[in-house]
Each structure stands twice: as structure tokens, then as C-alpha cells.
Design a protein around this motif. Sequence first.
Motif, mmCIF file in Angstrom:
data_model
loop_
_atom_site.group_PDB
_atom_site.id
_atom_site.type_symbol
_atom_site.label_atom_id
_atom_site.label_comp_id
_atom_site.label_asym_id
_atom_site.label_seq_id
_atom_site.Cartn_x
_atom_site.Cartn_y
_atom_site.Cartn_z
ATOM 1 N N ASN A 62 0.798 -1.229 0.000
ATOM 2 C CA ASN A 62 0.000 0.000 0.000
ATOM 3 C C ASN A 62 0.827 1.273 0.000
ATOM 4 O OD1 ASN A 62 -2.418 -1.446 0.037
ATOM 5 N ND2 ASN A 62 -2.164 -1.787 2.226
ATOM 6 N N ARG A 63 2.010 1.188 -0.567
ATOM 7 C CA ARG A 63 2.810 2.417 -0.661
ATOM 8 C C ARG A 63 3.562 2.399 -1.977
ATOM 9 N NH1 ARG A 63 7.805 3.533 3.347
ATOM 10 N NH2 ARG A 63 8.875 5.077 2.099
ATOM 11 N N VAL A 64 3.345 3.431 -2.774
ATOM 12 C CA VAL A 64 4.120 3.570 -4.004
ATOM 13 C C VAL A 64 5.266 4.506 -3.659
ATOM 14 C CG1 VAL A 64 4.098 4.340 -6.400
ATOM 15 C CG2 VAL A 64 2.122 3.154 -5.469
ATOM 16 N N ILE A 65 6.461 3.952 -3.650
ATOM 17 C CA ILE A 65 7.627 4.741 -3.252
ATOM 18 C C ILE A 65 8.130 5.504 -4.474
ATOM 19 C CG2 ILE A 65 9.933 4.583 -2.204
ATOM 20 C CD1 ILE A 65 9.011 1.804 -1.099
ATOM 21 N N GLY A 66 8.497 6.759 -4.269
ATOM 22 C CA GLY A 66 8.940 7.614 -5.380
ATOM 23 C C GLY A 66 10.197 7.069 -6.048
ATOM 24 N N GLU A 67 10.296 7.329 -7.362
ATOM 25 C CA GLU A 67 11.407 6.787 -8.143
ATOM 26 C C GLU A 67 12.758 7.327 -7.647
ATOM 27 O OE1 GLU A 67 10.033 6.268 -12.084
ATOM 28 O OE2 GLU A 67 12.059 6.023 -12.905
ATOM 29 N N GLU A 68 12.764 8.577 -7.228
ATOM 30 C CA GLU A 68 14.009 9.191 -6.754
ATOM 31 C C GLU A 68 14.534 8.454 -5.517
ATOM 32 O OE1 GLU A 68 15.223 13.541 -5.149
ATOM 33 O OE2 GLU A 68 13.611 13.476 -6.622
ATOM 34 N N GLU A 69 13.612 8.147 -4.620
ATOM 35 C CA GLU A 69 13.993 7.431 -3.398
ATOM 36 C C GLU A 69 14.462 6.005 -3.740
ATOM 37 O OE1 GLU A 69 10.864 7.539 -0.508
ATOM 38 O OE2 GLU A 69 12.173 6.813 1.090
ATOM 39 N N LEU A 70 13.734 5.365 -4.645
ATOM 40 C CA LEU A 70 14.082 3.995 -5.021
ATOM 41 C C LEU A 70 15.440 3.919 -5.701
ATOM 42 C CD1 LEU A 70 10.553 2.963 -6.288
ATOM 43 C CD2 LEU A 70 11.750 1.924 -4.365
ATOM 44 N N ASN A 71 15.778 4.956 -6.470
ATOM 45 C CA ASN A 71 17.055 4.925 -7.184
ATOM 46 C C ASN A 71 18.252 4.920 -6.242
ATOM 47 O OD1 ASN A 71 16.331 4.580 -9.838
ATOM 48 N ND2 ASN A 71 15.985 6.764 -10.191
ATOM 49 N N LYS A 72 18.047 5.362 -5.007
ATOM 50 C CA LYS A 72 19.151 5.326 -4.032
ATOM 51 C C LYS A 72 19.560 3.886 -3.714
ATOM 52 C CE LYS A 72 17.763 9.701 -2.075
ATOM 53 N NZ LYS A 72 16.777 10.274 -1.178
ATOM 54 N N ILE A 73 18.646 2.949 -3.993
ATOM 55 C CA ILE A 73 18.949 1.531 -3.730
ATOM 56 C C ILE A 73 20.061 1.042 -4.659
ATOM 57 C CG2 ILE A 73 17.948 -0.803 -3.672
ATOM 58 C CD1 ILE A 73 15.258 0.534 -3.056
ATOM 59 N N ALA A 74 20.303 1.763 -5.750
ATOM 60 C CA ALA A 74 21.399 1.383 -6.649
ATOM 61 C C ALA A 74 22.745 1.423 -5.926
ATOM 62 C CB ALA A 74 21.410 2.297 -7.873
ATOM 63 N N LEU A 75 22.791 2.090 -4.782
ATOM 64 C CA LEU A 75 24.017 2.077 -3.971
ATOM 65 C C LEU A 75 24.338 0.659 -3.511
ATOM 66 C CD1 LEU A 75 23.234 5.132 -1.649
ATOM 67 C CD2 LEU A 75 25.076 5.030 -3.333
ATOM 68 N N ILE A 76 23.308 -0.138 -3.349
ATOM 69 C CA ILE A 76 23.428 -1.503 -2.830
ATOM 70 C C ILE A 76 23.649 -2.523 -3.947
ATOM 71 C CG2 ILE A 76 22.086 -3.338 -1.625
ATOM 72 C CD1 ILE A 76 23.049 -1.019 0.132
ATOM 73 N N GLY A 77 22.988 -2.289 -5.095
ATOM 74 C CA GLY A 77 23.122 -3.244 -6.201
ATOM 75 C C GLY A 77 22.519 -2.657 -7.458
ATOM 76 N N ARG A 78 23.223 -2.821 -8.553
ATOM 77 C CA ARG A 78 22.777 -2.189 -9.806
ATOM 78 C C ARG A 78 21.731 -3.022 -10.535
ATOM 79 N NH1 ARG A 78 27.286 1.543 -9.785
ATOM 80 N NH2 ARG A 78 27.354 1.696 -7.539
ATOM 81 N N ASP A 79 21.521 -4.276 -10.101
ATOM 82 C CA ASP A 79 20.540 -5.117 -10.789
ATOM 83 C C ASP A 79 19.201 -5.164 -10.081
ATOM 84 O OD1 ASP A 79 22.119 -5.879 -12.942
ATOM 85 O OD2 ASP A 79 23.161 -7.351 -11.697
ATOM 86 N N VAL A 80 19.052 -4.336 -9.045
ATOM 87 C CA VAL A 80 17.798 -4.336 -8.288
ATOM 88 C C VAL A 80 16.651 -3.907 -9.205
ATOM 89 C CG1 VAL A 80 16.570 -3.242 -6.369
ATOM 90 C CG2 VAL A 80 18.972 -3.900 -6.091
ATOM 91 N N THR A 81 15.555 -4.656 -9.150
ATOM 92 C CA THR A 81 14.392 -4.352 -9.999
ATOM 93 C C THR A 81 13.234 -3.904 -9.118
ATOM 94 O OG1 THR A 81 15.066 -6.239 -11.334
ATOM 95 C CG2 THR A 81 12.934 -5.289 -11.845
ATOM 96 N N ILE A 82 12.575 -2.847 -9.556
ATOM 97 C CA ILE A 82 11.402 -2.340 -8.843
ATOM 98 C C ILE A 82 10.146 -2.766 -9.593
ATOM 99 C CG2 ILE A 82 10.218 -0.243 -8.028
ATOM 100 C CD1 ILE A 82 13.071 -0.706 -6.792
#
Length: 160
Positions: A62-82
Amino acid sequence: MDKGLLIQKIKDGTVIDHIPPGKALFVLKILGIDENTREIVSFAMNVPSSKIGIKDIVKVENRVIGEEELNKIALIGRDVTINIVQNYDVVKKFKVKLPSEVIGVVKCPNPSCISNTSEPVSYRFVVVDGRLKCHYCGKIISKDVEKWIVKEDVKREKIK
Ligand code: CTP
């Protein structure tokens, strides 16, 4: 439940998939998911994946997280899929992309950096060749970026 499906499908929300094994907790930290979070959050670590061998996965309902916030996850792994899920269907799928600047999320490892003093400045890094370079002191974080991710309360304090 499908054989091998560890966490149930969700009706609405955001699924963060293909997280490198063992790194789900850092993803939660980047997204500011902590004891104050009220949404249903489920995650699994070290599950088999046909794409990357072993992976972690995080589902926030029940939460659509903003793309800008999600892109910070690329710090952890570049293959992460949303995957954005609506009424059980994946309505949007994209890979995270490292932003050109990362503000307030990662602490500078240099103890003498101005961002680690009482001066009112946010942690701020520019991304150079896929690595983080401190905007203030030039310190480059070349490995173990997750070690320097700050907690939500520090983040709030540091984004001015
Ligand atoms: N998912 C979910 N709830 C839904 C739909 C999907 O939790 N209602 C999850 C799935 O369990 C999966 C991810 O979202 O982990 C992506 O779903 P889907 O695109 O259907 O799977 P794949 O085709 O295997 O995805 P990919 O090709 O990205 O690996």
C-alpha cells in the motif's frame, strides 16, 4: 501458495527484487523503514533466484515509493528491480539507476570532513564513474558503501 514462494504476492504496493543476498536490511534503511513504519513490510533473505543465483526481496504494501527514493537503492546493487503492483498486477517494472548526486543518505568516512562537524551541512556525494565522491572533502567511497548508510533520524537531521 506456490511451491517455493516464500512471501505472498501483494495486492498493492512496491516490490524490490533482485537485491544482492544479505543486503535487504540496507534497503530498508535507505527507504527509512524502521519501528515507526505503519505499512505491512515483508522481506526474505538468501532466496533462490533463476536470474542471480541467490537474492533478497522486500515488499512494501500500500505504498508507491517515489522513483528518486528507489534509485538510491542502486548504492546496494545495480541489478535491483522495482515492481509497482496494483490489484495484484505488476503495472510498472524498472531497474534502479544511480542518481548523479546522493544527499543525506551516506555519511562521509572522513572524520575531519565538514559534513561530520556541527556545521549545518548535509552529507553530499557526487557520483563519479559509479563511485561516490564527497562534495566537500573529495573522499571517495570505493567499496562497502552500505557501511556508511545513515539511519532515518540522522538522515532527517542531515537533509537541510
Ligand atoms: N509480486 C508480488 N505481488 C504481486 C505481483 C508480483 O509480490 N501481486 C512479486 C513477485 O513475487 C516477484 C516480483 O514481484 O518477486 C516480480 O513479479 P513478476 O514480474 O510477475 O515476476 P518475474 O517475471 O519473475 O519478474 P522478473 O522478470 O523481474 O524477475
